[in-house]
Design a protein around this motif. Structure first.
Motif, mmCIF file in Angstrom:
data_model
loop_
_atom_site.group_PDB
_atom_site.id
_atom_site.type_symbol
_atom_site.label_atom_id
_atom_site.label_comp_id
_atom_site.label_asym_id
_atom_site.label_seq_id
_atom_site.Cartn_x
_atom_site.Cartn_y
_atom_site.Cartn_z
ATOM 1 N N GLY A 476 18.418 11.875 46.247
ATOM 2 C CA GLY A 476 17.250 12.743 46.168
ATOM 3 C C GLY A 476 17.417 14.046 46.924
ATOM 4 O O GLY A 476 16.584 14.947 46.811
ATOM 5 N N LEU A 477 18.503 14.165 47.720
ATOM 6 C CA LEU A 477 18.752 15.369 48.511
ATOM 7 C C LEU A 477 19.987 16.127 48.028
ATOM 8 O O LEU A 477 20.494 17.008 48.729
ATOM 9 C CB LEU A 477 18.926 14.988 49.993
ATOM 10 C CG LEU A 477 17.749 14.246 50.637
ATOM 11 C CD1 LEU A 477 18.152 13.702 51.994
ATOM 12 C CD2 LEU A 477 16.551 15.162 50.775
ATOM 13 N N ALA A 478 20.513 15.767 46.853
ATOM 14 C CA ALA A 478 21.742 16.376 46.354
ATOM 15 C C ALA A 478 21.595 17.883 46.184
ATOM 16 O O ALA A 478 22.504 18.659 46.496
ATOM 17 C CB ALA A 478 22.153 15.725 45.034
ATOM 18 N N GLY A 479 20.441 18.326 45.685
ATOM 19 C CA GLY A 479 20.245 19.755 45.489
ATOM 20 C C GLY A 479 20.254 20.529 46.793
ATOM 21 O O GLY A 479 20.830 21.619 46.890
ATOM 22 N N GLN A 480 19.628 19.975 47.830
ATOM 23 C CA GLN A 480 19.596 20.628 49.127
ATOM 24 C C GLN A 480 20.991 20.692 49.749
ATOM 25 O O GLN A 480 21.380 21.690 50.351
ATOM 26 C CB GLN A 480 18.621 19.883 50.052
ATOM 27 C CG GLN A 480 18.207 20.675 51.269
ATOM 28 C CD GLN A 480 17.032 20.022 51.986
ATOM 29 O OE1 GLN A 480 16.488 19.037 51.524
ATOM 30 N NE2 GLN A 480 16.642 20.595 53.110
ATOM 31 N N LEU A 481 21.773 19.596 49.576
ATOM 32 C CA LEU A 481 23.133 19.568 50.111
ATOM 33 C C LEU A 481 24.026 20.578 49.379
ATOM 34 O O LEU A 481 24.867 21.239 49.982
ATOM 35 C CB LEU A 481 23.703 18.157 49.985
ATOM 36 C CG LEU A 481 25.034 17.876 50.687
ATOM 37 C CD1 LEU A 481 24.924 18.149 52.173
ATOM 38 C CD2 LEU A 481 25.466 16.427 50.438
ATOM 39 N N SER A 482 23.825 20.716 48.050
ATOM 40 C CA SER A 482 24.592 21.687 47.272
ATOM 41 C C SER A 482 24.323 23.116 47.753
ATOM 42 O O SER A 482 25.225 23.949 47.831
ATOM 43 C CB SER A 482 24.233 21.555 45.792
ATOM 44 O OG SER A 482 24.867 22.557 45.027
ATOM 45 N N THR A 483 23.052 23.366 48.110
ATOM 46 C CA THR A 483 22.695 24.693 48.623
ATOM 47 C C THR A 483 23.426 25.007 49.925
ATOM 48 O O THR A 483 23.893 26.132 50.146
ATOM 49 C CB THR A 483 21.181 24.781 48.841
ATOM 50 O OG1 THR A 483 20.514 24.502 47.606
ATOM 51 C CG2 THR A 483 20.777 26.155 49.329
ATOM 52 N N GLU A 484 23.542 23.994 50.804
ATOM 53 C CA GLU A 484 24.239 24.198 52.075
ATOM 54 C C GLU A 484 25.731 24.477 51.847
ATOM 55 O O GLU A 484 26.325 25.309 52.536
ATOM 56 C CB GLU A 484 24.039 22.979 52.972
ATOM 57 C CG GLU A 484 22.594 22.735 53.397
ATOM 58 C CD GLU A 484 22.018 23.910 54.170
ATOM 59 O OE1 GLU A 484 22.776 24.538 54.942
ATOM 60 O OE2 GLU A 484 20.832 24.212 53.977
ATOM 61 N N PHE A 485 26.347 23.785 50.891
ATOM 62 C CA PHE A 485 27.753 24.050 50.573
ATOM 63 C C PHE A 485 27.931 25.485 50.052
ATOM 64 O O PHE A 485 28.893 26.175 50.396
ATOM 65 C CB PHE A 485 28.257 23.052 49.520
ATOM 66 C CG PHE A 485 28.867 21.814 50.109
ATOM 67 C CD1 PHE A 485 30.119 21.825 50.721
ATOM 68 C CD2 PHE A 485 28.184 20.607 50.051
ATOM 69 C CE1 PHE A 485 30.664 20.684 51.251
ATOM 70 C CE2 PHE A 485 28.723 19.452 50.580
ATOM 71 C CZ PHE A 485 29.976 19.490 51.200
ATOM 72 N N GLU A 486 26.978 25.930 49.227
ATOM 73 C CA GLU A 486 27.077 27.271 48.653
ATOM 74 C C GLU A 486 26.965 28.342 49.738
ATOM 75 O O GLU A 486 27.628 29.382 49.675
ATOM 76 C CB GLU A 486 25.976 27.459 47.607
ATOM 77 C CG GLU A 486 26.061 28.789 46.875
ATOM 78 C CD GLU A 486 24.968 28.931 45.834
ATOM 79 O OE1 GLU A 486 24.897 30.010 45.212
ATOM 80 O OE2 GLU A 486 24.195 27.974 45.650
ATOM 81 N N LYS A 487 26.133 28.083 50.769
ATOM 82 C CA LYS A 487 25.984 29.050 51.852
ATOM 83 C C LYS A 487 27.305 29.251 52.605
ATOM 84 O O LYS A 487 27.598 30.341 53.078
ATOM 85 C CB LYS A 487 24.906 28.581 52.830
ATOM 86 C CG LYS A 487 23.486 28.636 52.278
ATOM 87 C CD LYS A 487 22.497 28.119 53.296
ATOM 88 C CE LYS A 487 21.069 28.150 52.740
ATOM 89 N NZ LYS A 487 20.101 27.591 53.725
ATOM 90 N N ILE A 488 28.106 28.192 52.720
ATOM 91 C CA ILE A 488 29.326 28.267 53.522
ATOM 92 C C ILE A 488 30.522 28.708 52.674
ATOM 93 O O ILE A 488 31.326 29.535 53.093
ATOM 94 C CB ILE A 488 29.602 26.904 54.191
ATOM 95 C CG1 ILE A 488 28.454 26.539 55.132
ATOM 96 C CG2 ILE A 488 30.925 26.917 54.941
ATOM 97 C CD1 ILE A 488 28.554 25.164 55.735
ATOM 98 N N THR A 489 30.662 28.168 51.464
ATOM 99 C CA THR A 489 31.850 28.425 50.646
ATOM 100 C C THR A 489 31.655 29.566 49.657
ATOM 101 O O THR A 489 32.628 30.097 49.121
ATOM 102 C CB THR A 489 32.242 27.165 49.854
ATOM 103 O OG1 THR A 489 31.185 26.846 48.942
ATOM 104 C CG2 THR A 489 32.465 25.991 50.802
ATOM 105 N N GLY A 490 30.384 29.919 49.362
ATOM 106 C CA GLY A 490 30.134 30.954 48.371
ATOM 107 C C GLY A 490 30.264 30.473 46.945
ATOM 108 O O GLY A 490 30.252 31.263 46.014
#
Length: 542
Positions: A476-490
């Protein structure tokens, strides 16, 4: 000291027309009397307090009335007068809970042989018939199937599943419904006017909903509130007296979700604790509140709501701030939290975390809306224009080159996926952020402590977790975790979760589906080879 008669008895219906909420039954019985098609056995079933026994008594009185008014009793003949004072010998009312043995049924069976004393029919009303023993039902079968003339049985029960099918098949069955909130409110308003009691619509709605479809229960609650408040019934006093959860508390939480006010979660937790309410009951009540909100959002109308008029306008106001998807996400998380609360030792902490997570959820946006926004933006318009210009340009004429002038192309380089080391570094940064970031810590807790990256392929990161419960929570938190990865890796990633030591279920399902769908013409090429090269990104080296 004057004798007091409770409202349930004082205002008990005396005619079919006075029975509320069961028109489908009273109309059928009146037509049967008018047409002379009265059955020898009836079975009334339904929830408590909806009029089963009352309707049975009215039917018995009507069948023996000496001066029928259409299909209604006259209430003035000798038979009706005796019935009012419970002195009518041809109507026998039996409580099956205290007369359930086979000897009681044998006595009843022997009395059936005698004809009516005064009236046309001898009527037996057996209440709570499901309480009879198996032997009693068996002893009753023959009499019920072929009763003597002018004998009528009326059974009433709240648990029809406990009545043998052999009994049910010998009766005409009538199912009584729960009474609607608006119908109960109208009846309580009539009683209040008759008794000189002042009570507002919001309080009537509160009592009617508390009765859960039973008019008798609603009348009992009404008597209780009048005994406490007197002739002026106050809403807040009724809330305190019946220990009910105020609907305004639910609207307060809904406003906090929109305003992202985390303080309200702990204020409501303290309020529930001080009033002695159940944390589970509060969440279930809020689920019903969200259901009402979803109804207004989906239909655009408040006609399907069973609530006070004052709250209907509030539902319509809040409905414009939520989408159907937002409300369904809230309901889904509450449902999961209620399940997890069963195994929680501290319900208050779990309750506070649940409300905090609800407040932290962001509103979703439909894909169609995003596409529309991109299309309306200047960049989107220029992109569309350039594409249109390219399409309108004439295609260049082909140039045929000799084999000597053709350069040999270099080997096509496959795009390399993101290095695992870089993702592991990003994952470690996210873990550290969860520790000091309050909103992330409320959402993830310690769920990432035992997780690790298994692989990454074509923008999809497979994260291994140690147990099934952690995987269900993180999905249920996959979308939020994906956002955090995008912030770091672009880069944008899709996150999936698998259990430690087990391959990703989604990839395994894709491979199996691909191989299964291979046709006979494709079987000349090895389907396993095609699955490895096309799905897993492998390449043939020999």
């Amino acid at each position: 000291m004057s004798s007091f008669t409770v409202s349930a008895r004082k205002y008990r219906p005396l005619k079919f027309s006075e029975v509320v909420g069961q028109e489908h039954i009273t109309s059928t019985l009146k037509n049967a009397i008018t047409l002379g098609r009265v059955a020898h056995a009836y079975l009334f079933t339904g929830p408590r307090g909806v009029g089963k026994t009352t309707t049975a008594r009215i039917l018995a009185k009507t069948l023996n009335c000496e001066n029928l008014q259409g299909a209604e009793p006259c209430d003035s003949c000798k038979s009706c007068e005796n019935f009012k004072t419970s002195q009518y010998v041809d109507v026998i009312e039996i409580d099956a809970a205290s007369n359930r043995g086979i000897d009681d049924v044998r006595t009843l069976r022997d009395s059936v042989k005698f004809a009516p004393t005064h009236g046309k029919y001898k009527v037996y009303i057996i209440d709570e018939v499901h309480m009879l023993t198996k032997e009693s039902f068996n002893a009753f079968l023959k009499t019920l199937e072929e009763p003597p003339p002018n004998i009528i049985f009326i059974f009433a029960t709240t648990e029809i599943q406990k009545v043998p099918i052999t009994i049910v098949s010998r009766c005409q069955r009538y199912d009584f419904r729960r009474i609607k909130v608006d119908v109960i409110k109208d009846q309580l308003r009539y009683i209040a006017t008759s008794e000189g009691v002042t009570i507002d619509d919001k309080t009537l709605t509160l009592i009617a909903r508390r009765a859960e479809g039973g008019l008798r229960d609603a009348e009992s609650f009404f008597d209780q509130t009048v005994a406490f408040c007197g002739k002026e019934v106050d809403y807040s006093t009724v809330i305190s007296l019946l220990n009910l959860i105020d609907d305004e508390s639910y609207f307060k939480l809904t406003k906090a979700i929109l305003d992202k006010d985390f303080k309200v979660a702990f204020e409501l937790s303290d309020e529930v604790y001080r009033h002695g309410w159940s944390f589970n009951d509060y969440l279930e009540g809020y689920t019903e509140h969200l259901r009402n909100l979803l109804t207004v959002t989906a239909t655009g109308s408040d006609s399907l709501l069973e609530t006070a008029d004052e709250y209907k306008s509030l539902y319509k106001t809040y409905a414009t701030r939520f989408s159907e998807g937002d409300i369904l996400r809230l309901i889904s998380f509450i449902t999961r939290s209620l399940y997890e609360m069963k195994s929680s030792q501290n319900h208050r902490i779990k309750f506070e975390l649940t409300l905090s997570f609800l407040i932290s959820l962001e509103n979703s946006t439909r894909i169609s809306e995003l596409i529309s926004q991109l299309s309306d933006s200047p960049a989107g318009g220029e992109k569309k224009k350039s594409l249109a210009e390219k399409k309108s340009e004439p295609a260049p004429s082909p140039v045929i080159a000799s084999p000597e002038t053709v350069e040999k192309p270099e080997a096509v380089r496959q795009p390399q996926p993101e290095k695992t080391d870089d993702l592991n570094f990003a994952f470690e940064q996210i873990r550290k952020k969860v520790v000091y970031d309050k909103s992330l810590h409320l959402a993830f807790g310690d769920s990432l402590s035992g997780a690790k990256i298994r692989s990454e392929f074509r923008g999809e990161i497979d994260i291994q977790v140690p147990d099934f419960r952690t995987r269900e929570m993180l999905q249920g938190l996959a979308g939020q975790l994906s956002t955090e990865f995008e912030k770091i890796t672009g880069r944008e990633f899709r996150i999936i979760f698998s259990l430690t030591g087990r391959p990703s279920e989604e990839k395994a399902a894709d491979i199996e589906s691909y191989i299964t769908k291979s046709t006979a013409s494709q079987m000349k090429n090895d389907p396993f080879e095609k699955a490895i090269t096309e799905i897993l990104g492998g390449e043939r080296i020999a």
